[in-house]
Design an enzyme around this catalytic site. Sequence first.
Site, PDB file in Angstrom:
ATOM      1  CD  GLU A 120       9.063  52.167  78.896  1.00 54.24           C
ATOM      2  OE1 GLU A 120       9.758  52.899  79.400  1.00 54.24           O
ATOM      3  OE2 GLU A 120       8.172  51.471  79.342  1.00 54.24           O
ATOM      4  CG  HIS A 146     -10.769  76.895  78.301  1.00 58.00           C
ATOM      5  ND1 HIS A 146     -11.782  77.940  78.109  1.00 58.00           N
ATOM      6  CD2 HIS A 146     -11.711  75.924  78.312  1.00 58.00           C
ATOM      7  CE1 HIS A 146     -13.032  77.658  77.937  1.00 58.00           C
ATOM      8  NE2 HIS A 146     -12.983  76.323  78.226  1.00 58.00           N
ATOM      9  CE  LYS A 172      16.984  53.013  83.447  1.00 55.36           C
ATOM     10  NZ  LYS A 172      16.419  51.670  83.485  1.00 55.36           N
TER      11      LYS A 172
HETATM   12  O1  PA5 Z   1       7.919  49.402  81.174  1.00 55.69           O
HETATM   13  C1  PA5 Z   1       8.805  49.309  81.921  1.00 55.69           C
HETATM   14  O2  PA5 Z   1       9.397  48.254  81.685  1.00 55.69           O
HETATM   15  C2  PA5 Z   1       9.782  50.332  82.759  1.00 55.69           C
HETATM   16  O3  PA5 Z   1       8.893  51.607  82.735  1.00 55.69           O
HETATM   17  C3  PA5 Z   1       9.749  50.116  84.031  1.00 55.69           C
HETATM   18  O4  PA5 Z   1       8.476  49.738  84.702  1.00 55.69           O
HETATM   19  C4  PA5 Z   1      10.454  51.156  84.956  1.00 55.69           C
HETATM   20  O5  PA5 Z   1      11.629  51.609  84.306  1.00 55.69           O
HETATM   21  C5  PA5 Z   1      10.722  50.895  86.086  1.00 55.69           C
HETATM   22  O6  PA5 Z   1      11.541  49.378  86.112  1.00 55.69           O
HETATM   23  P1  PA5 Z   1      11.769  48.743  87.503  1.00 55.69           P
HETATM   24  O7  PA5 Z   1      10.369  48.158  87.799  1.00 55.69           O
HETATM   25  O8  PA5 Z   1      12.890  47.502  87.006  1.00 55.69           O
HETATM   26  O9  PA5 Z   1      12.204  49.438  88.493  1.00 55.69           O
END
Ligand code: PA5
Length: 450
Positions: free
Chosen positions: A290, A311, A425
């Site tokens: 990310e 394996h 989303k």
């Molecule tokens: O690293 C990030 O920002 C994302 O993975 C969020 O943690 C994830 O989308 C969850 O978001 P939120 O905590 O707003 O529900």
Amino acid sequence: MKSIALQLERIGGFVSKDAVTAYAPALQQYNAALHDKTGRGADFLGWVNLPSSITDAELTDYENTAKALRRKDIEFFVVIGIGGSYLGAKAVIDALSDSFAQLKPFYNTPRVLFAGQNLSEDYLAELRDLLCDREYAMAVISKSGTTTEPAIAFRLLKRDLEEKYGKDEAQSRIIAITDAKRGALRKLADTEGYKTYVISDDIGGRYSVLTPVGLLAIAVAGLDIRALVKGAVDMEQASDKNVPYEKNLPMQYAAVRNVLYHSGKIIEILVNYNPKLHYFAEWWKQLYGESEGKEGKGIFPASVDNTSDLHSMGQYIQEGERRLFETVISISAPAHNLRIPADSDNLDGLNFLAGKRVNAVNRMAELGTALAHVDGGVPNLRIEIPELNAYYLGQLIYFFEKACGLSGYTLGVNPFDQPGVEAYKKNMFALLDKPGYEEASKAIKLLINK
Ligand code: PA5
């Protein structure tokens, strides 16, 4: 302090030492930019000095909340969250717990379960089925407070909890961890009067394991959050902006990754030889995927659990596409001592191993694999941790966080945003006719009915 070690002996045949150290001056600047908050994504750098800013009072608060839950004889503590609001706690709890803890008799330390990390109807239905006649409490975690997966799980489990215990008792069994002021979860928590913890504005989800997002659940699981934080503090100091490249492990890791990337090694496999680290790799994949995967760039983070995956994935790693490198997390000393017994019949031919520790075989499997992979064109980085405990895990967490920020800057991206996660989303909401998505709904339906 005893420290995790980064071993780079097995990259020599692939990249030159000079090419790696050529990154040192830039990395020194990037490290200063992280600490001085002058680089890209500067509003999300609260994690840089987070470990050393955690107070004794905060840790005591998490521990006391965990104790209060234990007094209620809670068997299950359900943590509802996704992505960064889930993976850090899961990674640490799995790494530091008995592999079969969930199957052993229950001794008053709640077992931590997770929900809201998927949209599987089966998972949720089966979880509700398990919980209906057990004692439980839960934490709902969402920084934005608007994420669909945890919101759906919470809606279901909140109703169950209220039906089981009544509104007042249910309220005392729910903790909300969210933004200080914004979002639907903050509003709900304030309206319902839940105990809350705040996720600071300047810490993104994937860098939040050392905030209440991770620490509360880890404390509830009965693990040593003080040692975890101490490990992170020590690595924060050991990778401070004044620590030169030669002694700064995150800088070295960031440099090597970038040299390998530019030499065509675009996939990094995080390898473990202890299945307790499976979810640590999941946490790492989110952190790096990310943070770096944007603008058409970035190393693709993958993982394997060895020797199991030797394996299955072993064939590909040995002989498939040659665009891989691997980073092995190796634990020097296991927590147990188990020797292979002699057998008078020796039908399996294993008496040559009699008296040897299982770990000795595991280590030779690791070494043999590393040599074979290097031979097959896969550079091998190695991170050695003295033992798998909270302290070294704290070091490792901060090591990877710091290296990720540095590596992202080296790559030329903002490692602290995630614009790409909005795309699915938007389509999902359009397909589900969410109010406000009318135009997008029309457009996507035209597209799929073509
Ligand atoms: O690293 C990030 O920002 C994302 O993975 C969020 O943690 C994830 O989308 C969850 O978001 P939120 O905590 O707003 O529900």
